[in-house]
Structure formats: C-alpha cells, structure tokens
Design an enzyme around this catalytic site. Structure first.
Site, PDB file in Angstrom:
ATOM      1  N   ARG A 230     -46.569  26.384  -5.593  1.00  0.00           N
ATOM      2  CA  ARG A 230     -47.070  25.918  -6.892  1.00  0.00           C
ATOM      3  C   ARG A 230     -46.448  24.554  -7.164  1.00  0.00           C
ATOM      4  O   ARG A 230     -45.266  24.336  -6.896  1.00  0.00           O
ATOM      5  CB  ARG A 230     -46.713  26.890  -8.019  1.00  0.00           C
ATOM      6  N   ASP A 254     -49.756  20.811  -0.869  1.00  0.00           N
ATOM      7  CA  ASP A 254     -51.063  21.428  -1.109  1.00  0.00           C
ATOM      8  C   ASP A 254     -51.248  21.704  -2.597  1.00  0.00           C
ATOM      9  O   ASP A 254     -52.318  22.111  -3.027  1.00  0.00           O
ATOM     10  CB  ASP A 254     -51.180  22.741  -0.312  1.00  0.00           C
ATOM     11  N   GLU A 259     -52.051  19.336 -11.156  1.00  0.00           N
ATOM     12  CA  GLU A 259     -53.282  19.358 -10.345  1.00  0.00           C
ATOM     13  C   GLU A 259     -54.526  19.780 -11.127  1.00  0.00           C
ATOM     14  O   GLU A 259     -55.643  19.458 -10.734  1.00  0.00           O
ATOM     15  CB  GLU A 259     -53.103  20.284  -9.142  1.00  0.00           C
ATOM     16  N   HIS A 291     -55.019  22.092  -2.947  1.00  0.00           N
ATOM     17  CA  HIS A 291     -54.900  23.548  -3.094  1.00  0.00           C
ATOM     18  C   HIS A 291     -55.914  24.264  -2.190  1.00  0.00           C
ATOM     19  O   HIS A 291     -56.731  25.064  -2.625  1.00  0.00           O
ATOM     20  CB  HIS A 291     -55.100  23.966  -4.552  1.00  0.00           C
TER      21      HIS A 291
HETATM   22  P1  NAI Z   1     -44.663  37.273  -2.363  1.00  0.00           P
HETATM   23  O1  NAI Z   1     -44.572  37.881  -3.703  1.00  0.00           O
HETATM   24  O2  NAI Z   1     -44.990  38.159  -1.194  1.00  0.00           O
HETATM   25  O3  NAI Z   1     -43.305  36.496  -2.015  1.00  0.00           O
HETATM   26  C1  NAI Z   1     -42.632  35.673  -2.917  1.00  0.00           C
HETATM   27  C2  NAI Z   1     -41.157  35.699  -2.542  1.00  0.00           C
HETATM   28  O4  NAI Z   1     -40.463  34.798  -3.417  1.00  0.00           O
HETATM   29  C3  NAI Z   1     -40.498  37.086  -2.707  1.00  0.00           C
HETATM   30  O5  NAI Z   1     -39.789  37.443  -1.543  1.00  0.00           O
HETATM   31  C4  NAI Z   1     -39.574  36.897  -3.899  1.00  0.00           C
HETATM   32  O6  NAI Z   1     -38.389  37.706  -3.816  1.00  0.00           O
HETATM   33  C5  NAI Z   1     -39.242  35.421  -3.775  1.00  0.00           C
HETATM   34  N1  NAI Z   1     -38.699  34.862  -5.001  1.00  0.00           N
HETATM   35  C6  NAI Z   1     -38.910  35.246  -6.285  1.00  0.00           C
HETATM   36  N2  NAI Z   1     -38.159  34.491  -7.130  1.00  0.00           N
HETATM   37  C7  NAI Z   1     -37.463  33.639  -6.360  1.00  0.00           C
HETATM   38  C8  NAI Z   1     -36.507  32.633  -6.649  1.00  0.00           C
HETATM   39  N3  NAI Z   1     -36.106  32.377  -7.904  1.00  0.00           N
HETATM   40  N4  NAI Z   1     -35.991  31.941  -5.613  1.00  0.00           N
HETATM   41  C9  NAI Z   1     -36.357  32.206  -4.330  1.00  0.00           C
HETATM   42  N5  NAI Z   1     -37.258  33.146  -4.004  1.00  0.00           N
HETATM   43  C10 NAI Z   1     -37.799  33.865  -5.010  1.00  0.00           C
HETATM   44  O7  NAI Z   1     -45.722  36.098  -2.501  1.00  0.00           O
HETATM   45  P2  NAI Z   1     -46.584  35.393  -1.363  1.00  0.00           P
HETATM   46  O8  NAI Z   1     -47.867  36.128  -1.192  1.00  0.00           O
HETATM   47  O9  NAI Z   1     -45.739  35.163  -0.173  1.00  0.00           O
HETATM   48  O10 NAI Z   1     -46.944  34.009  -2.071  1.00  0.00           O
HETATM   49  C11 NAI Z   1     -45.936  33.042  -2.349  1.00  0.00           C
HETATM   50  C12 NAI Z   1     -46.505  31.995  -3.271  1.00  0.00           C
HETATM   51  O11 NAI Z   1     -47.526  31.264  -2.596  1.00  0.00           O
HETATM   52  C13 NAI Z   1     -47.252  32.560  -4.514  1.00  0.00           C
HETATM   53  O12 NAI Z   1     -46.352  32.781  -5.576  1.00  0.00           O
HETATM   54  C14 NAI Z   1     -48.250  31.489  -4.835  1.00  0.00           C
HETATM   55  O13 NAI Z   1     -47.681  30.646  -5.826  1.00  0.00           O
HETATM   56  C15 NAI Z   1     -48.412  30.709  -3.542  1.00  0.00           C
HETATM   57  N6  NAI Z   1     -49.775  30.762  -2.998  1.00  0.00           N
HETATM   58  C16 NAI Z   1     -50.417  29.569  -2.741  1.00  0.00           C
HETATM   59  C17 NAI Z   1     -51.688  29.547  -2.213  1.00  0.00           C
HETATM   60  C18 NAI Z   1     -52.397  28.271  -1.880  1.00  0.00           C
HETATM   61  O14 NAI Z   1     -53.614  28.283  -1.637  1.00  0.00           O
HETATM   62  N7  NAI Z   1     -51.716  27.151  -1.837  1.00  0.00           N
HETATM   63  C19 NAI Z   1     -52.405  30.815  -1.955  1.00  0.00           C
HETATM   64  C20 NAI Z   1     -51.612  32.002  -2.203  1.00  0.00           C
HETATM   65  C21 NAI Z   1     -50.349  31.971  -2.734  1.00  0.00           C
END
Ligand code: NAI
Length: 326
Positions: A230, A254, A259, A291
């Site tokens: 994000r 990305d 954005e 994105h």
């Molecule tokens: P997920 O929920 O599986 O993993 C997120 C990880 O971040 C978890 O292991 C969590 O413990 C950790 N986390 C939470 N708070 C934290 C902090 N303060 N410091 C460090 N780590 C922390 O989520 P996933 O599916 O891996 O997605 C990650 C991010 O990717 C999403 O939150 C979303 O913002 C972004 N995303 C971007 C996309 C794009 O098209 N550019 C598409 C899908 C997701």
C-alpha cells in the site's frame, strides 16, 4: 439480488459476469468510484462491491445503511480504505483474503529485475534501434541480502522466489510465523542490512510511513525499495528526497500514497497535478506500475468467484470465513 459494482473496469465485467449470471446476481456496473457523492447509486441494491480506491468512510457507511444496503463486498484483500470501526454493527463486510499471492510476489520480482537489469530503459532503446549498452550495467541478485517486511501469504511466496535466485533473505513481521525457516530480524536490523527491501505488510497506523525522512538514514546507501503493498507505507516526498540525494538506489512502486486520483485511469495528455508523483516517474531509477500486481487471469477469476460466493453465502445467513471482524 442486485449488487452495485463501483470502479468498474472492462476486465471486471469479463471476469465477474459469468459467475454472477450463474448465481443469478444482477451486477450494476458503475465506472465511478464509491464515495459520498456516488453512494446513492447503490439504491435498491442488496450489496455494494468495492475496490482499493473507493472511499468507504462514516458518511458513506451511514448512507448505505439508510439505503438498506446489507453488505459491503470488497473485491480485494486490503481494506484500509474502509472505516471498519465505524462500520461495526452497521453494515457487514466481506473481502477476498487470498486470490493469488503468486500474482503479487511475481510482480514484485518483475519490478526488481526490470530495475536491476535496466530492462525498462533497454526496451525503449531497442524500439528506436538504439543498441548502445552505455548506462545499462546492472548487478547480480545472487548473494544480495533482501529484507522482506511482512511474511504473510505474499511475503512468503516472494521469499521463495528470492531464495530461488540465491539471495540471502532476512525478514521482519510483527507476528513472526512459528516453526518456519524464515530468518527473522528486528526492523532496524533489516533496514541497515538489506540491499533490497520489499514490503508485504498491510497498511495500519503502525506501518504508515515506515519509510520516512527519519528512517531513510538507517537504510543502506544504494538500497532498492519495492512496494507492492500500500502506498502510504512510504512517505513519497521523503522517498523522492532519498532518490535525489542518491541514498536510495532505486524504487519499484506498484502503489503510491495518493494513487486514488490517478491510478487505473488513462491520463495521457493530461497535466499531472501531483508534483511528487510526476518527479518520481521522471527518475530513471524509479519504476511505477499502477496497482497492477494483482492483475493476472488466475487472480481475476479467483476474485470474481470468491466475491460472488461471499455475497451468496451472506444472503443465506451463513458464514464464508471471509468476514472482516473488528
Ligand atoms: P497477509 O495478511 O497474508 O500477510 C500480511 C503480513 O503482514 C502478516 O504476516 C502480518 O503478521 C504482517 N504484519 C501485520 N502488521 C505488521 C507490522 N506492523 N509490521 C510488519 N508486518 C506486519 O497479507 P497478504 O495477502 O500477504 O498481502 C499483503 C499486502 O499486500 C496486503 O495488505 C495488501 O495491502 C497488499 N496487496 C497488494 C496487491 C496489489 O495488487 N498491489 C494485491 C493484494 C494485496
């Protein structure tokens, strides 16, 4: 059952229509984003389907309730654009927690390789029959240290990809995975040791501006920053200063803090009002995609299927497991 579908793009219609028809859901596609001015388009609908740059604040939530909309179905994983605390007890929310971690992780690596091997510059040169190699020297990823912030679904796939390249992976997560072989370190250490840093954590109050004018000084000189998570994880103005001072070697973005006004739209021929974005894009060592990391056939199909199933399951009074619970 009618569902108002905001911020529609052609690929949404292609991926959603077949599933929606099969399940007898009538999707009302609107190109406009959901916000205070457009929320009334949801009149008569059972649910609204929204995406990453729709604005679902208190005013929008109140109006959705007045319109008797029962469900907010996010067709994405992140929900930082929803005031979930305000929504509690007023409107139910579902999302698509995982649709293809591979899509996003592979895009992060695509950006990194493009940056490191100057593919973006070579592509433009050879299109113009300029076969000079001057200025295109890259470096091997093999043996470099990559710091992964957030080791959830996407972060872990990215770690596997990096290991395949023979990179040394270190990681930081607020909730480290138990019994994993991930080499966790504190955030400070990750910042100071990494040649490349890739963000895969959600945007929260804690992660807001993780890269700022205060933290840039902790980073290794010449570090490459990848953000497919994000935009607001990075203070874009500080990033620009870091690029200008040459402390930051390159940025692969990305997502971008502001954005919402730009990404997903064809603004060629327009004057871009955001000077920071324009200046970042003008840098030879900054790569911006709008994105796009999620945009694969597999991810779109999973998003459509899960979103439609979420709505159907909710309408039957059942749980999908994809509810956002505050
Ligand atoms: P997920 O929920 O599986 O993993 C997120 C990880 O971040 C978890 O292991 C969590 O413990 C950790 N986390 C939470 N708070 C934290 C902090 N303060 N410091 C460090 N780590 C922390 O989520 P996933 O599916 O891996 O997605 C990650 C991010 O990717 C999403 O939150 C979303 O913002 C972004 N995303 C971007 C996309 C794009 O098209 N550019 C598409 C899908 C997701």
């Amino acid at each position: 059952m009618k569902v108002a579908f905001f911020d529609t793009k052609n690929y949404d219609i292609t991926s959603f229509e077949p599933y929606a028809k099969e399940k007898e859901i009538k999707l009302k596609f609107y190109e406009t984003k959901l916000n205070e001015d457009t929320v009334d388009l949801a009149k008569g609908c059972f649910a609204v389907c929204a995406f990453v740059n729709d604005v679902i604040n208190a005013e929008v939530i109140d109006r959705l309730c007045e319109l008797d909309v029962k469900l907010l179905a996010m067709r994405c994983a992140g929900y930082n654009n929803v005031d979930i605390n305000y929504a509690k007890g007023k409107i139910d929310i579902v999302r698509v927690p995982a649709y293809s971690p591979y899509a996003v992780a592979e895009h992060a690596m695509a950006l990194l390789l493009t940056s490191v091997r100057r593919v973006h510059r070579a592509y433009i040169r050879t299109k113009d029959f300029n076969f000079s190699l001057n200025g295109l020297t890259g470096f091997d990823l093999h043996g470099k240290t990559v710091g992964v912030v957030g080791t959830g679904k996407i972060g872990r796939v990215f770690i596997d990809i990096c290991r395949g390249f023979g990179m040394n992976v270190i990681a930081y997560d607020k909730f480290p995975a138990k019994d994993s072989d991930i080499n966790y370190v504190e955030l400070d250490e990750l910042f100071s040791r990494s040649d490349i840093i890739s963000f895969h954590c959600p945007l929260t109050e804690e992660t807001y501006h993780m890269i700022s004018s205060e933290t840039i000084g902790q980073l290794k000189k010449g570090v490459i920053i990848i953000n497919t998570s994000r935009g607001a994880l990075i203070d874009a103005e500080a990033l620009l200063e870091g690029i200008k001072s040459r402390h930051i070697g390159a940025a692969c973005l990305d997502v971008y803090e502001e954005e919402g006004d730009f990404f997903f739209e064809d603004l060629s021929g327009h004057i871009i009002s955001d000077d920071v974005l324009a200046r970042l894009i003008s840098m030879p060592n900054v790569i911006v995609t709008s994105h796009q990391a999620f945009l694969t056939n597999e991810a779109l199909e999973n998003i459509a299927q899960t979103t439609v199933d979420n709505i159907i399951t909710y309408s039957k009074g059942e749980k999908s497991g994809n509810e956002i619970i505050v």
